[in-house]
Scaffold this active site. Sequence first.
Site, PDB file in Angstrom:
ATOM      1  N   THR A  45       0.724  -1.161  -0.100  1.00 51.56           N
ATOM      2  CA  THR A  45       0.052  -0.119  -0.273  1.00 51.56           C
ATOM      3  C   THR A  45       0.895   1.057  -0.076  1.00 51.56           C
ATOM      4  O   THR A  45       0.348   2.316  -0.633  1.00 51.56           O
ATOM      5  CB  THR A  45      -1.116  -0.096   1.219  1.00 51.56           C
ATOM      6  OG1 THR A  45      -1.708  -1.074   1.173  1.00 51.56           O
ATOM      7  CG2 THR A  45      -2.052   1.149   1.096  1.00 51.56           C
ATOM      8  N   SER A 102       4.610 -30.072  -2.590  1.00 54.52           N
ATOM      9  CA  SER A 102       5.487 -29.721  -2.041  1.00 54.52           C
ATOM     10  C   SER A 102       5.886 -30.918  -1.109  1.00 54.52           C
ATOM     11  O   SER A 102       7.732 -30.642  -0.804  1.00 54.52           O
ATOM     12  CB  SER A 102       6.216 -28.466  -1.683  1.00 54.52           C
ATOM     13  OG  SER A 102       5.582 -27.696  -0.450  1.00 54.52           O
ATOM     14  N   LYS A 113      10.729 -19.866   0.306  1.00 51.62           N
ATOM     15  CA  LYS A 113      11.200 -21.271   1.534  1.00 51.62           C
ATOM     16  C   LYS A 113      12.629 -20.714   1.502  1.00 51.62           C
ATOM     17  O   LYS A 113      13.140 -21.188   3.313  1.00 51.62           O
ATOM     18  CB  LYS A 113      10.841 -21.611   0.837  1.00 51.62           C
ATOM     19  CG  LYS A 113       9.517 -22.592   0.418  1.00 51.62           C
ATOM     20  CD  LYS A 113       9.180 -24.174  -0.101  1.00 51.62           C
ATOM     21  CE  LYS A 113       7.293 -24.099  -0.195  1.00 51.62           C
ATOM     22  NZ  LYS A 113       7.437 -25.619  -1.116  1.00 51.62           N
TER      23      LYS A 113
END
Length: 806
Positions: free
Chosen positions: A366, A683, A726
Amino acid sequence: MFNREKDKERLDTKRLPMMPIRDVVIFPHQMTPFIVGRESSVRALEEALATEKKILLATQHDASVDDPKPNQVHQVGTIANIVQSVKLPDGNIRVLVEGVERARVVKVDVEEGFFRATVRVTAVKVTPSPQLEAAVQRVTQLFEQYVKGSQNLNYDTMINAVRGDDPAKLADTVAGNLQLSIEEKQELLELFDPLDQLTRLGDLLEFELEKINVDRNIQSRVKRQMERAQKEFYLNEKMKAIQKELGRGEKNELDELKKKIETSGMPKDIQEKVLQELKRLEMMPPMSAESTVSRNYIDWLVAVPWKVRSREIRDMAKAEKILEEDHYGLEKIKERILEFLAVRRLVKNPKGSILCFVGPPGTGKTSLGMSIARATGRKFVRLSLGGVRDEAEIRGHRRTYIGALPGQIVQMMRKASTINPVFMLDEVDKMSMDFRGDPSAALMEVLDPELNHSFVDHYLDVEYNLSKVMFICTANVLHTIPQPLQDRMEVLRLSGYTDKEKLEIGKRFLVKKQRKATGLTEKNLTFSDEALPRIIEYYTREAGVRNLEREIANICRKMARRVVKEGKGLSLTVTPDNVKDFLGVIKFRDTGKEKKSEVGLAQGLAWTEVGGQLLGSEATLMEGKGKLILTGKLGDVMQESAQAAMSYVRSRASSFGLPPDFYRRIDVHVHVPEGAIPKDGPSAGITLATAIVSALTKIPVRSDVAMTGEITLRGKVLPIGGVKEKMLAAHRTGIRTVVLPKDNEKDLAEIPEYIQESIALKFVETMDEVLQITLEKPLEPLPAQLGQGAGAVRPDYEGEQDRVTN
């Protein structure tokens, strides 16, 4: 107690002509005119006139029956004297009768086409008593009030009629003049005792008075409202006259409105439509509701911008400087904005851009929109779409509805007051839909560069050009945004910040911002180079920097309290040693360093809406019959991954040093903490397979290794998404080795070099490679002769499998 004495009943039996009447009940002591037209009634009347001029008048049960039978007439009626009868030109007879006394029908005979009834007259003489006097007084008072409130009764006539000493006459007179139903009047006629009549009349009068009072209140309210409306109309007319004398009449106001329409810059066809609406407004009364609707419509069309635009900053060096001042990192976003400005310099009228920033909360989506507006010199407006489920929020309501307004798109354009603002559609992924429509479908026209030049709001009902607007959408995830809407936006992903980036953001922005917010100066409070990394490592776990800002604000507030208490000259430096004094005990421990290698525990890497996360997977064995138990609120895809992993392990049992029938005597339980958080996706396949192999072989899994990848039944490792998030999670939690699918090697371009240098990346293609890296010691396969023992796989199984898949 009251004294009521009845004389001995005098029973008189008479035979009289009987006339069934409808829609009226005749009471004794009552003069009543009515028309006689039925043949049987005319014959009964002629018979009565030929004898004693007395006739029995009894009311029908059903007024719609033209030829009633004796059993269709009430058994109690009134004996009446025929006072006058006049034959009318149409053959009917006008009759005036006076009720004499009640009578009960004993028998009815049919004679010469009319009824002759045998009736029994019961004369009851009532002696005065306190109860009777009270009933008389009550009915008299209530009837006086009723006559005053009624518009159909003459007050003087009625009051004179009820004044007398005969309670029976009072009861009959009141009953005959009340506006009651036929059933209620017949009920009163069948009461022979005056006390019973008066008691029932009192109850009926109270009810009728209550109805009169309600009607009077309603009429009074309506009258007051009419008087108020007349007063407002009079005052408005007077004000108009005064304004006309002063030269400030309504005409001048409409002329000003017309001038605004002509100078607004709206297209010619729209201007003609608005001027036509203005002519309609001139013809309407100013106080009418339609006039207000028409005036609001014109005001909205004049208020939205049609040609006013912000003067853009096209100096790329200045724009780049502003972007660098406001945000650290985010190179891809900054590059895209500078490309946009470059195109603006080369093309005179380029189409507006539709960008979509996707990333975890707290990553500056934002604030980045506000920075883009500042860098381009445009106005900035923001519309939050979180929870919006009504299509009218986007397109507006049609003017036929009371209180209708334009949609939020037009309202925000009016707020911006220019045709080329930076328009931020915040939380576009959190819209929903219900029976009122789908707002995401309405947004497709707004965000399509080929269509938004002619956007139609339901309220304005004209085409409005949105092609000059720079639309920026923000979202945490993409999968909740409909695919057609995604197709209209250029998606730019904002991954979570690294610890190094958080440190720079904290130094450059957050510390200064919170010092200013709490009234501190740099002299009062400073942070050492080691303090912020400690806060980041031990007090926050997030992809963005919101929690980091909260912790810095917490320190600043505590310091502000000390400054107020000890004086403005107080100075303090926050160091790793005194952070605990401000923020308390550490909230997160270094998970990577303190874990020990354990059997059946493998570290996986997961992607979440708030960034990457380390996700442990546990496997344990117990006596059983070969069941696979899955817990931890796993989704369907993740459960299938676990089943695929188990099938792979069973198919390769001998390679792992396991007997072929190992699963027949045990159950395998796989659990993924935390149990209350839903998890899904493919995954975790290699993580689950590693945990199961470790539990079966009793070989520990290395605690400093994390992995991610999808597994197939053949043990192939397939690519996954969210590699950068990750990797950031692995770096944040102290993991030193990460196992990734070989096909994800291309994604390293998005990962900062210092993270790649601090983590050993292992790219694998098969599950065998994964086990070689993650297990603390190599697997020992069973000798060939053991692999062919009881329960072993058939020798030609592998060849058969190859034939099927190839």
